[in-house]
Design an enzyme around this catalytic site. Sequence first.
Site, PDB file in Angstrom:
ATOM      1  N   GLU A 280       0.909  -1.263  -0.009  1.00 15.42           N
ATOM      2  CA  GLU A 280       0.092   0.040   0.168  1.00 15.42           C
ATOM      3  C   GLU A 280       0.850   1.241   0.053  1.00 15.42           C
ATOM      4  OE1 GLU A 280      -2.565   3.166   0.559  1.00 15.42           O
ATOM      5  OE2 GLU A 280      -3.220   1.081  -0.200  1.00 15.42           O
TER       6      GLU A 280
ATOM      7  N   ARG B 278     -17.667   3.212   5.760  1.00 14.32           N
ATOM      8  CA  ARG B 278     -16.635   2.368   5.052  1.00 14.32           C
ATOM      9  C   ARG B 278     -15.464   2.096   5.884  1.00 14.32           C
ATOM     10  NH1 ARG B 278     -15.024   2.689  -0.244  1.00 14.32           N
ATOM     11  NH2 ARG B 278     -16.842   3.733  -0.899  1.00 14.32           N
TER      12      ARG B 278
ATOM     13  N   TYR C 212     -28.864   7.420   5.417  1.00 16.82           N
ATOM     14  CA  TYR C 212     -29.175   6.203   6.313  1.00 16.82           C
ATOM     15  C   TYR C 212     -28.040   6.191   7.439  1.00 16.82           C
ATOM     16  CZ  TYR C 212     -25.173   4.597   3.043  1.00 16.82           C
ATOM     17  OH  TYR C 212     -23.990   4.726   2.367  1.00 16.82           O
TER      18      TYR C 212
ATOM     19  N   ASP D 102     -12.196  -1.111  -8.581  1.00 13.39           N
ATOM     20  CA  ASP D 102     -12.059   0.161  -9.438  1.00 13.39           C
ATOM     21  C   ASP D 102     -10.937  -0.148 -10.551  1.00 13.39           C
ATOM     22  OD1 ASP D 102     -14.298   0.979  -8.332  1.00 13.39           O
ATOM     23  OD2 ASP D 102     -13.192   2.278  -7.081  1.00 13.39           O
TER      24      ASP D 102
END
Length: 404
Positions: free
Chosen positions: A37, A112, A226, A303
């Site tokens: 990463e 998330r 939400y 993605d």
Amino acid sequence: MPVTPSPLHIAVVGGGIGGLAAALATARAGHRVTLVERAARFGEIGAGLQLAPNASLALDELGVLPAVRHTAVAPPRLVMMDALTGDEVTALDLRGAAYTDRFTHPYLVTHRTDLHAALLAACQEHPDVTLRTGHTVAAAEQDGTGVRLYFAEGHARLAADAVVAADGLHSRLRQALVGDGEPTCSRYVAFRGALPTEKMSGRMSQHAASEAVMVWAGPRMHLVQYPVRRGELYNQVAVFESDHYTPESDDWGTEAELEERFGGACEAVRDALPLVSRDRRWPLYDRAPTDNWVHGRIALLGDAAHPMLQYLAQGACQALEDAVTLGQALGQYADPAQAFTAYADRRRERAARIQTNARRFGEICHLDGMGATLRNMLLSSRGPEAFEDISWVWTPAPATAPTL
């Protein structure tokens, strides 16, 4: 999953949701994984995520569904409202027998960062996953025996049997391998964030207490609301099309445009708008579907392979499906290139269909005038158990048997 006779060393590039899920699925298939990463530490930015039953199924197969459910909310309804009139257009019952009989796994909404944390913890606990931060891939070379990654920070190169590129929307590996330019900007922008539910009052407090997913559809704009994190936070996403977009400038999709675009909305939407986070704006991008997911021993995922607009709430869901399918293929084929080809063959058509239909649903959501009137008339005739149009999205294709 069956374990191959000779475990491979697979490198995963990217420590987001897709990359962590891919690393976990690969390790659970019996292989050794090194995930790199570029950031100095693992983390996620953004706000809420909707996890349709196809994503809950994937999380179950990855062994992390209980951890995700610990903080997630299972909303009772998915509701479309007219953002101008404030009238309910249509709703789906997400807890009734018709839903559970058809989909089995729950529809969840989560922050998330909570989903990312659950996947990260599972990777940290797995003995065959190594996590490295501060590693920015600058180049990749491959031959018939493996792949070598080179890093901008000057770290020693990383040699692996194969590489999974899960490095996101602006994937460097995709550009090096496919060379299809930058993703397409939709001219829409999102302002999003989650606020403590204790700060809400009036209609917003009532909506939060209902635990429903609320989608307020309007001309060239919409608002999604939400609860997340056990109902302690309320997620809001305000999306609109900018009249001032230019590819050469970042001065578009501003707060002033946000206020202007939502100026004609109903009182409930206008009441919510001041509490929408303004810390950061998010331009919305996608790409046209591509067949080029695999290049020898390098495969694209999430993605990097199929960025999509958010109107079907399937971006993270499809990355999770990718990861599970990748793990299945790597558990069935000894040759990583063969496994990658099988993975792409199983996923390509479905992901492309969802990419394309996400654009179309966005167009339907943002209709104006007579188009919006006809949309509301059509959808209002549907009952709370009318899952026919969405069931194909929420039901992943079954895994196929390997051809050895």
